[in-house]
Design an enzyme around this catalytic site. Structure first.
Site, short mmCIF file in Angstrom:
data_model
loop_
_atom_site.label_atom_id
_atom_site.label_comp_id
_atom_site.label_asym_id
_atom_site.label_seq_id
_atom_site.Cartn_x
_atom_site.Cartn_y
_atom_site.Cartn_z
N SER A 1 0.75 -1.34 0.16
CA SER A 1 0.27 -0.03 0.06
C SER A 1 0.91 0.94 0.12
O SER A 1 0.47 2.34 -0.76
CB SER A 1 -0.83 0.07 1.15
OG SER A 1 -0.12 -0.16 2.59
N ASP B 1 1.82 -0.29 8.75
CA ASP B 1 3.12 -0.47 8.12
C ASP B 1 3.03 -0.44 6.94
O ASP B 1 2.49 -0.22 5.90
CB ASP B 1 2.92 -1.90 8.81
CG ASP B 1 1.77 -2.73 7.62
OD1 ASP B 1 1.48 -2.05 6.64
OD2 ASP B 1 1.97 -3.85 8.92
N ASP C 1 5.42 -2.44 4.29
CA ASP C 1 6.32 -3.50 3.68
C ASP C 1 7.65 -3.14 2.49
O ASP C 1 7.52 -2.32 2.21
CB ASP C 1 5.56 -4.76 2.31
CG ASP C 1 3.56 -4.80 3.24
OD1 ASP C 1 3.55 -5.13 4.59
OD2 ASP C 1 2.58 -4.56 2.60
N ASP D 1 7.13 -3.98 8.17
CA ASP D 1 7.42 -5.84 7.63
C ASP D 1 8.47 -5.82 6.74
O ASP D 1 8.57 -5.39 5.68
CB ASP D 1 6.27 -6.62 7.01
CG ASP D 1 4.98 -6.85 8.14
OD1 ASP D 1 5.11 -6.12 9.14
OD2 ASP D 1 4.17 -5.98 7.25
N LYS E 1 -10.69 0.28 -0.65
CA LYS E 1 -9.89 -0.67 0.74
C LYS E 1 -10.98 0.07 2.31
O LYS E 1 -10.72 -1.05 3.48
CB LYS E 1 -8.43 -0.27 0.34
CG LYS E 1 -8.21 -1.11 -0.59
CD LYS E 1 -5.94 -0.32 -0.14
CE LYS E 1 -5.49 -1.03 0.70
NZ LYS E 1 -4.28 -1.16 1.65
N TYR F 1 -12.13 -7.91 4.06
CA TYR F 1 -10.93 -7.28 3.54
C TYR F 1 -9.87 -8.27 4.09
O TYR F 1 -8.97 -8.08 5.13
CB TYR F 1 -10.49 -6.30 3.69
CG TYR F 1 -9.06 -5.71 3.52
CD1 TYR F 1 -8.90 -4.76 1.89
CD2 TYR F 1 -8.22 -5.62 4.05
CE1 TYR F 1 -7.82 -4.63 1.59
CE2 TYR F 1 -6.42 -5.36 3.73
CZ TYR F 1 -6.59 -4.65 2.61
OH TYR F 1 -5.41 -4.42 1.96
#
Length: 513
Positions: free
Chosen positions: A89, A100, A102, A138, A199, A208
């Site tokens: 995202s 968070d 990624d 992450d 979303k 979701y």
């Protein structure tokens, strides 16, 4: 030379409409942006700056770590490079405040996954999930088959996948999909705002979660991207409505594809991973295939079950109706995007819980357990009297028991359901979990029990039970006819009774391992 130039075509087919936004669309788009702001979908500039600083610092630490390993293994003075890349995202530009990031570490061939696992920085611990300067990270790792990793590396080149281990291929997939998504849409800013709204809607409507069997972030992004291809000039205020129109009427299991898939005969080992129902029998069983746009192309929704398919379709149909009302001025974007109450939809539920002796054991085991609850849904669906089994995507902590986590499954039955006993399905699920969790450390107790709606207050707080908008009951002709067939109250002189279910036979079934 022709005076008119044809606009580029995105996707595997011609657009449905090339219409540009009208004044009404632009006004609705302005109100949409304001509504998204009211839901805190946009982070403040200070947080954005902090994210950039964190990513730059982590990228520096990654390069430093790879350099130190390089000078111990390669006698020559070599700049092996290395890089930290953000995806998900954040890369798509649809992250919200507090979310968070990624990330992926790209390392040259002489740096191994074992190095990644064992290394321990003072300021950077290379684990899957951690917090750095207030930002949740992450982290994934990919070992590339090249002596150096330059800053300008092109991850969209399929050749970068050659000679990689399966873990690295999977790790790279997230970055490669994000890059392709942005390349496959005609207008990135329009795509991002539409995706941000979709979303939020999906999360607030409890659909979701890839792990539980709904759509994850990638799947929703692909649906929005495909809609952008079909309506390349539309505003987000119009595209949202089109997302729900197109995919509530989609001919599932026909796949959703953003670009034509090419055969890579030079990478046969990876070609085996490509989604292809003509060759792979398992791919024929997928109910709502949404295919990732980068090689090897795979189905991002293989966890969807019969129940989640029906729930997603019902939610999309209802969302399309609300969007129509928004277009007519009879509703607002808040009516579409606000959180809904899960418990108002079901009279019968199953409470599934894990109870650990230590809170850390609960934290470590909860993620593993949650990703397998869909297996219980699949077992329940095999019962001919169960029409829908929907998992609430939220995890609940039991009052006064910090080591206990709970999930709830709402159940809907067929018209003539009676003498229903789900004990065997529950026992089979816990046996499966026990076999899959043999290597888990600690004592964790699994409990599953039937819960009437009126008894939920003994499991969770009143505030949680009242959370979200209570949806109106379905008043469609089909539902009205069903209600006439099965009255909920006894009329004067009538002795008609509702079908009874033998749920109490489930009781509370426990397993400890």
């Amino acid at each position: 030379m022709s005076s008119t130039m044809s606009a580029p075509t995105f996707g595997i087919s011609q657009p449905i409409s090339m219409d540009f936004p009208n004044k009404k669309d632009l006004l609705l788009n302005k109100s949409l942006t304001e509504t998204l702001k009211s839901f805190n979908c946009f982070e403040p500039s200070e947080e954005t700056s902090q994210r950039v600083k964190v990513l730059n610092k982590l990228n520096f630490l990654v390069k430093k770590w790879i350099h130190l390993l390089t000078i111990t293994r390669i006698p020559m003075d070599v700049d092996a490079g290395g890089k930290l890349i953000a995806f998900g995202s954040y890369r798509l530009g649809v992250h919200s405040s507090g979310s968070d990031i990624d990330t992926l570490v790209l390392a040259p061939r002489h740096v191994t996954r074992l190095d990644f696992i064992l290394e321990n920085f003072t300021a950077f611990v290379p684990i899957m999930t951690f917090k750095y300067s207030g930002i949740d990270i992450d982290l994934l790792f990919a070992r590339l088959d090249m002596p150096t990793v330059p800053d300008n590396i092109d991850l969209s080149d399929d050749n970068i996948l050659k000679n990689l281990d399966p873990e690295s291929v999977r790790s790279l997939n997230g970055c490669r999909v994000a890059e392709q998504l942005l390349k496959q849409v005609p207008n990135q800013s329009t795509f991002c705002e539409t995706l941000r709204a979709v979303k939020l809607w999906a999360k607030n409507h409890g659909i979701y979660s890839n792990a539980i069997g709904f759509f994850g972030g990638i799947a929703w992004a692909i649906l929005v991207a495909r809609t952008c291809q079909l309506y390349p000039n539309a505003a987000p205020s119009k595209l949202i409505q089109k997302v729900f129109f197109v995919f509530s009427t989609w001919n599932w299991p026909s796949p959703v594809i953003l670009k034509h898939m090419e055969n890579r005969f030079d990478m046969q080992n990876l070609s085996q991973l490509v989604w292809d129902p003509r060759r792979n029998y398992a791919d024929r069983l997928h109910l709502m295939p949404i295919i990732t746009p980068s090689f090897p192309e795979q189905n991002s929704t293989h966890n969807v079950s019969r129940s989640t398919l029906q729930v997603i379709q019902n939610e999309m149909k209802e969302a399309f109706k609300i969007c129509e009302h928004v277009q007519k001025g009879k509703a607002t974007w808040k009516d579409l995007l606000e959180e809904t109450n899960f418990f108002c939809k079901y009279r019968h539920l199953i409470a599934v819980s894990i109870n650990a002796e230590k809170e850390k054991e609960d934290t470590d085991f909860a993620g593993f357990f949650e990703s397998r609850i869909r297996q219980l849904v699949q077992l329940l669906e095999r019962n001919s009297q169960v029409q829908i089994a929907q998992v609430n995507t939220r995890k609940f902590k039991a009052p006064f028991s910090p080591g206990k986590s709970q999930w709830f499954i709402g159940l809907e039955f067929i018209q003539a359901a009676k003498n229903l006993d789900l004990t065997e399905e529950i026992k089979r699920f816990k046996k499966i979990i026990g076999n899959q969790a043999k290597e888990k450390i600690g004592t964790v107790q699994i409990d599953a029990a039937y819960v009437k709606k009126s008894k939920l207050i003994t499991y969770i707080s009143a505030a949680e039970l009242k959370r979200g908008k209570f949806m109106k009951k379905d008043t469609s002709p089909e539902k009205e006819n069903a209600n006439r067939k099965r009255p909920t109250t006894t009329q004067s002189g009538d002795d008609v009774k509702k079908p009874r279910t033998a749920f109490n036979s489930i009781g509370s079934v426990q397993t400890t391992f």
